[in-house]
Design a protein around this motif. Structure first.
Motif, short mmCIF file in Angstrom:
data_model
loop_
_atom_site.label_atom_id
_atom_site.label_comp_id
_atom_site.label_asym_id
_atom_site.label_seq_id
_atom_site.Cartn_x
_atom_site.Cartn_y
_atom_site.Cartn_z
N SER A 1 0.82 -1.21 0.00
CA SER A 1 0.00 0.00 0.00
C SER A 1 0.86 1.27 0.00
N VAL A 2 1.94 1.26 0.77
CA VAL A 2 2.83 2.42 0.81
C VAL A 2 3.58 2.56 -0.53
N ILE A 3 4.08 1.45 -1.04
CA ILE A 3 4.83 1.52 -2.31
C ILE A 3 3.93 2.05 -3.43
N THR A 4 2.72 1.55 -3.52
CA THR A 4 1.83 1.92 -4.62
C THR A 4 1.03 3.17 -4.32
N GLY A 5 1.15 3.70 -3.13
CA GLY A 5 0.35 4.85 -2.69
C GLY A 5 0.91 6.19 -3.11
N GLU A 6 0.65 7.17 -2.28
CA GLU A 6 1.01 8.56 -2.57
C GLU A 6 2.49 8.68 -2.93
N PRO A 7 2.78 9.29 -4.09
CA PRO A 7 4.17 9.46 -4.50
C PRO A 7 4.95 10.35 -3.52
N ARG A 8 6.15 9.94 -3.25
CA ARG A 8 7.08 10.69 -2.40
C ARG A 8 8.32 11.02 -3.19
N ASP A 9 8.98 12.10 -2.84
CA ASP A 9 10.24 12.44 -3.50
C ASP A 9 11.35 11.47 -3.12
N LEU A 10 11.40 11.08 -1.86
CA LEU A 10 12.53 10.34 -1.32
C LEU A 10 12.15 8.95 -0.84
N ILE A 11 13.02 7.98 -1.10
CA ILE A 11 12.76 6.64 -0.57
C ILE A 11 12.94 6.61 0.95
N GLU B 1 8.25 -4.38 18.57
CA GLU B 1 9.08 -3.50 19.41
C GLU B 1 10.07 -2.68 18.57
N ARG B 2 10.57 -3.28 17.49
CA ARG B 2 11.57 -2.64 16.64
C ARG B 2 11.38 -3.14 15.22
N VAL B 3 11.68 -2.26 14.26
CA VAL B 3 11.57 -2.64 12.86
C VAL B 3 12.75 -2.07 12.08
N THR B 4 13.25 -2.86 11.15
CA THR B 4 14.26 -2.39 10.20
C THR B 4 13.66 -2.54 8.81
N VAL B 5 13.69 -1.46 8.05
CA VAL B 5 13.11 -1.42 6.72
C VAL B 5 14.18 -1.02 5.72
N THR B 6 14.31 -1.79 4.65
CA THR B 6 15.19 -1.43 3.54
C THR B 6 14.33 -1.26 2.30
N VAL B 7 14.42 -0.08 1.68
CA VAL B 7 13.73 0.19 0.43
C VAL B 7 14.78 0.22 -0.67
N HIS B 8 14.62 -0.68 -1.63
CA HIS B 8 15.53 -0.77 -2.78
C HIS B 8 14.89 -0.08 -3.97
N LYS B 9 15.71 0.65 -4.71
CA LYS B 9 15.26 1.31 -5.94
C LYS B 9 16.21 0.87 -7.05
N PRO B 10 16.01 -0.34 -7.59
CA PRO B 10 16.99 -0.91 -8.52
C PRO B 10 17.07 -0.22 -9.88
N GLN B 11 16.10 0.63 -10.19
CA GLN B 11 16.16 1.37 -11.46
C GLN B 11 16.27 2.87 -11.21
N ALA B 12 16.97 3.24 -10.15
CA ALA B 12 17.17 4.66 -9.84
C ALA B 12 17.82 5.35 -11.03
N PRO B 13 17.49 6.62 -11.24
CA PRO B 13 18.01 7.34 -12.41
C PRO B 13 19.46 7.80 -12.23
N LEU B 14 20.38 6.87 -12.37
CA LEU B 14 21.81 7.17 -12.32
C LEU B 14 22.42 6.90 -13.69
N THR B 15 23.44 7.63 -14.03
CA THR B 15 24.11 7.38 -15.31
C THR B 15 25.18 6.30 -15.17
N GLN B 16 25.61 6.02 -13.95
CA GLN B 16 26.62 5.00 -13.71
C GLN B 16 26.00 3.61 -13.73
N SER B 17 26.82 2.62 -13.98
CA SER B 17 26.37 1.24 -13.90
C SER B 17 26.29 0.86 -12.42
N PHE B 18 25.17 0.25 -11.99
CA PHE B 18 24.98 -0.14 -10.59
C PHE B 18 23.96 -1.25 -10.54
#
Length: 118
Positions: free
Chosen positions: A60-70, A88-105
């Protein structure tokens, strides 16, 4: 603490600072680690956190309201996870595998950890 881990939740989102990111969308991948005390005796869903509910909220968050920043996307996911009283605690990693970079990554990601207690 015990953990429930969801790895590689995928959905299309429209997050980013560029117009084409918000117009065309792109895949986002999220990993979530929930830390809580697990009841390993009762076999009662009400005494844990439903990973299906967490997955629905992440999507729901991923497909929801657009945000500028991950970073903001990760923060919203973390807040929703902590709203489940047993977490009690949460760790969240958001991956953006097609981020707009000109470098190979292979990936760009942000990881945050939040807890119910400061």
């Amino acid at each position: 603490m015990d953990t429930i881990t969801l790895t590689g939740l995928r959905a299309t989102g429209y997050h980013g600072v560029f117009e084409h990111e918000r117009r065309e969308g792109q895949p986002f991948v999220v990993d979530v680690v929930l830390e809580l005390e697990l009841d390993t005796v009762s076999d009662d869903l009400d005494r844990t956190v439903s990973y299906a509910d967490i997955a629905d909220e992440v999507e729901s968050v991923i497909t929801g309201e657009p945000r500028d920043l991950i970073e903001t996307v990760a923060g919203e996911i973390a807040s929703r996870c902590l709203s489940h009283g047993r977490v009690e605690r949460v760790t969240v990693t958001v991956h953006k595998p097609q981020a707009p970079l000109t470098q190979s990554f292979s990936d760009v990601s942000v990881t945050i950890s939040r807890s119910r207690h400061v």
